[in-house]
Design a protein around this motif. Structure first.
Motif, PDB file in Angstrom:
ATOM      1  N   LEU A  56      -6.784  46.107   5.647  1.00  0.00           N
ATOM      2  CA  LEU A  56      -5.954  45.687   4.520  1.00  0.00           C
ATOM      3  C   LEU A  56      -5.130  44.468   4.919  1.00  0.00           C
ATOM      4  O   LEU A  56      -5.048  43.485   4.177  1.00  0.00           O
ATOM      5  CB  LEU A  56      -5.042  46.839   4.080  1.00  0.00           C
ATOM      6  CG  LEU A  56      -3.968  46.466   3.074  1.00  0.00           C
ATOM      7  CD1 LEU A  56      -4.593  46.055   1.752  1.00  0.00           C
ATOM      8  CD2 LEU A  56      -2.994  47.599   2.861  1.00  0.00           C
TER       9      LEU A  56
ATOM     10  N   LEU B 280      -7.176  41.459   4.921  1.00  0.00           N
ATOM     11  CA  LEU B 280      -7.462  40.929   3.592  1.00  0.00           C
ATOM     12  C   LEU B 280      -6.229  40.298   2.957  1.00  0.00           C
ATOM     13  O   LEU B 280      -6.342  39.406   2.119  1.00  0.00           O
ATOM     14  CB  LEU B 280      -8.020  42.034   2.685  1.00  0.00           C
ATOM     15  CG  LEU B 280      -9.400  42.537   3.118  1.00  0.00           C
ATOM     16  CD1 LEU B 280      -9.744  43.829   2.424  1.00  0.00           C
ATOM     17  CD2 LEU B 280     -10.466  41.493   2.836  1.00  0.00           C
TER      18      LEU B 280
ATOM     19  N   THR C 252       0.616  43.545  -1.951  1.00  0.00           N
ATOM     20  CA  THR C 252       0.131  44.922  -2.144  1.00  0.00           C
ATOM     21  C   THR C 252       0.947  45.750  -3.134  1.00  0.00           C
ATOM     22  O   THR C 252       0.426  46.688  -3.710  1.00  0.00           O
ATOM     23  CB  THR C 252       0.111  45.682  -0.793  1.00  0.00           C
ATOM     24  OG1 THR C 252       1.417  45.663  -0.234  1.00  0.00           O
ATOM     25  CG2 THR C 252      -0.864  45.054   0.174  1.00  0.00           C
TER      26      THR C 252
ATOM     27  N   ASP D  66      -7.432  39.574  -5.596  1.00  0.00           N
ATOM     28  CA  ASP D  66      -7.055  40.899  -5.114  1.00  0.00           C
ATOM     29  C   ASP D  66      -8.234  41.865  -5.074  1.00  0.00           C
ATOM     30  O   ASP D  66      -8.095  43.001  -4.611  1.00  0.00           O
ATOM     31  CB  ASP D  66      -5.966  41.502  -6.016  1.00  0.00           C
ATOM     32  CG  ASP D  66      -4.652  40.756  -5.870  1.00  0.00           C
ATOM     33  OD1 ASP D  66      -4.455  40.150  -4.802  1.00  0.00           O
ATOM     34  OD2 ASP D  66      -3.849  40.784  -6.820  1.00  0.00           O
TER      35      ASP D  66
ATOM     36  N   MET E 277      -9.164  43.384  -1.704  1.00  0.00           N
ATOM     37  CA  MET E 277      -8.094  44.245  -1.190  1.00  0.00           C
ATOM     38  C   MET E 277      -8.083  45.589  -1.910  1.00  0.00           C
ATOM     39  O   MET E 277      -7.871  46.634  -1.293  1.00  0.00           O
ATOM     40  CB  MET E 277      -6.772  43.530  -1.416  1.00  0.00           C
ATOM     41  CG  MET E 277      -5.788  43.696  -0.332  1.00  0.00           C
ATOM     42  SD  MET E 277      -4.435  42.585  -0.646  1.00  0.00           S
ATOM     43  CE  MET E 277      -3.902  43.125  -2.245  1.00  0.00           C
TER      44      MET E 277
END
Lengths: 167, 366
Positions: B120, B123, B202, B349, B352
């Motif tokens: 994560l 990314l 995030t 995104d 992700m």
């Protein structure tokens, strides 16, 4: 830990990558690598052949006896053979380096032979396998073991049966 | 600027190669400008026919085959398979074997979660921290290699118990490695709560609401991050989980950050469970030391893999080979939720969000 601390630590420790092939590679004692076969301990039950998920292990009857072959390039290093072997005849070393030139690919085999022998009692030809003595009571002495081993399966059973009585 | 003849929506292919984790998953995504408007998921690129292969191999060979379905859940598959076989044959695993199963399970969970969260960060674009996290995971990988002999296919399980044993030396070694991972994980959690780059990319991204989570029937950290408080280790305890102080972490936001945070908190819980297991490790044999024939019958078992609930169905007959083996893996339940998560997401995104369900296609398509 903040980044300055990590930075300082990494500077002190140097690169985390292994120096291999210029230095030794991290190889733990228990690493499951190349298979090793000890024909002397094999009792010929062929359980390793049955539990091997990749069919890398093959036994074959030849005029000289029974051969054992483990193809390293087929082996998946799962260790089932070692785990289920009743006599520790087969075992995984921590040797992981199986690189070889293409011309040698058919030589990447662990080979073993369980030779034929003549039974000292009846003279029949039988395999010189390690006798199954797990349940022998009292345990066999070294001399008895040699005597037992020199016999064919039928004479071995007789030998063990006759031995039980005097105890 | 003129917008002559420029359609408002585009259709872009994402995959089948190189969407987070480099797993072969193909998305046909309709975008409106930068925003996703419709998603079509196409799978099947990693099909290897393993369900069929299991019916061609004996029960004892299948323990190894099921381990090779997936590298990151490589302990959960053989464990659940062995549990099914034991259920049919009525085999009781010795107490020490039960604890050692838990130890193997939790060790794999620690490294699997660290791997996913590290990806994560990769990314997000925070490469330095990605390298650092992978180095932390490497402590766990070295631990697996030293205890089990392989970094991924640890070969810990067998029908009737486990194949490995721990002595004082290896227990001390594991404890030392856990101390290191725990300290580092606490730092990672702190970074995740404070670092601007991670938070901005995030938080509030790829949201799966509680209602949607229920609709999709998601499992594992994906469900727990959306407020579905469900963990097989607590709902249907197997191995030694009924005797351990298990804490189930759940959050309510359901975004990418929450899923990462649930995984990070679970690493700490796993470390606690491992310490308790190593402390309470009973003596005695680690397996039944036998290779019994599995009688005809059928069984369903389930366990909590790092990605969520994995269910095994096993039917045996008079032959040494099983008649049917079928498994439902967590990713099968989770990837449907991507339709909700990717809706109205930004193109940047996508990778992700896909990564945040921790997809494992080799399990799902086997």
């Amino acid at each position: 830990m903040n980044f300055l601390t990590i930075f300082a630590r990494n500077l002190k420790q140097g690169p985390q990558t292994e120096a291999f092939p210029l230095g030794p590679a991290f190889t733990p004692e228990r690493l499951r690598g190349r298979i090793e076969f000890n024909a002397d301990h094999c009792e010929g039950c062929r359980i390793c052949e049955r539990v091997c998920p990749a069919n890398a292990i093959r036994f074959a009857k030849t005029p000289d006896g029974m051969t054992f072959d483990c193809w390293h390039n087929t082996c998946v290093f799962c260790g089932n053979c070692e785990f289920y072997c009743p006599t520790d005849a087969i075992h995984q070393t921590n040797d992981w380096d199986l690189s070889h030139v293409n011309a040698d690919k058919f030589d990447m085999v662990e080979h073993g032979l369980i030779p034929n022998q003549k039974c000292v009692e009846c003279g029949a030809t039988a395999l010189n396998t390690a006798p199954v003595i797990k349940n022998a009571k009292p345990p066999l002495s070294a001399e008895e073991y040699t005597e037992l081993r020199a016999r064919c399966p039928k004479c071995r059973a007789k030998y063990l049966k006759n031995r039980k009585v005097p105890a | 600027m003129s917008t002559h003849n420029v359609p408002e929506t585009f259709s872009i292919p994402v995959g089948p190669l190189h969407v987070a984790l480099e797993e072969p998953m193909y998305f046909k995504i309709d975008v409106q400008g930068e925003t996703v408007s419709h998603i079509d998921i196409n799978a099947g690129h990693a099909h290897r026919g393993i369900e069929y292969l299991t019916t061609k191999r004996t029960m004892y060979q299948n323990v190894v085959l099921t381990e090779r379905i997936c590298s990151l859940c490589s302990n959960s598959h053989p464990q659940t398979f062995a549990m099914a076989a034991e259920k049919i044959a009525g085999i009781e695993v010795p107490e020490r074997g039960i604890y050692l199963r838990t130890v193997a399970d939790e060790m794999k969970r620690v490294t699997s979660h660290l791997f996913n969260v590290a990806l994560l960060v990769h990314l997000v674009g925070y490469e330095t921290y990605f390298m650092h996290m992978m180095q932390v995971r490497e402590i766990g990988q070295d631990m697996l290699e030293s205890i089990f002999g392989n970094r991924q296919d640890i070969g810990a399980m067998c029908i009737g118990g486990v194949r490995y044993d721990l002595d004082d030396k290896s227990i001390a070694y594991i404890k030392g490695a856990l101390d290191k991972i725990e300290a580092e994980t606490k730092d990672i959690i702190k970074t995740f709560k404070t670092n601007g780059s991670i938070l901005r990319r995030t938080k509030g991204v790829g949201v799966l609401t509680h209602a949607e989570a229920i609709t999709c029937g998601v499992v594992g950290p994906v469900a727990r991050a959306s407020g579905v408080d469900y963990d097989v280790r607590r709902e249907a305890p197997y191995a030694a989980y009924d005797r351990l102080p298990l804490v189930v972490h759940s959050l309510t936001d359901g975004d990418v950050w929450s899923r990462a945070m649930v995984r990070l908190e679970e690493i700490l819980t796993s470390i606690d469970l491992l310490r308790v297991c190593l402390r309470d490790l009973p003596g005695g044999p680690v397996n039944i030391n036998d290779r019994p024939d599995i009688p005809p019958g059928q069984a369903v078992t389930r366990s909590e893999a790092p990605r969520g609930e994995v269910i095994y169905y096993l039917r045996t007959n008079d032959t040494p080979q099983p008649e049917r083996v079928k498994w439902r893996v967590p990713t099968f339940m989770n990837w449907d939720s991507l339709r909700f998560m990717l809706q109205d997401a930004k193109v940047a995104d996508i990778a992700m969000i896909v990564n945040s369900i921790d997809p494992c296609l080799s399990c799902t398509e086997r």
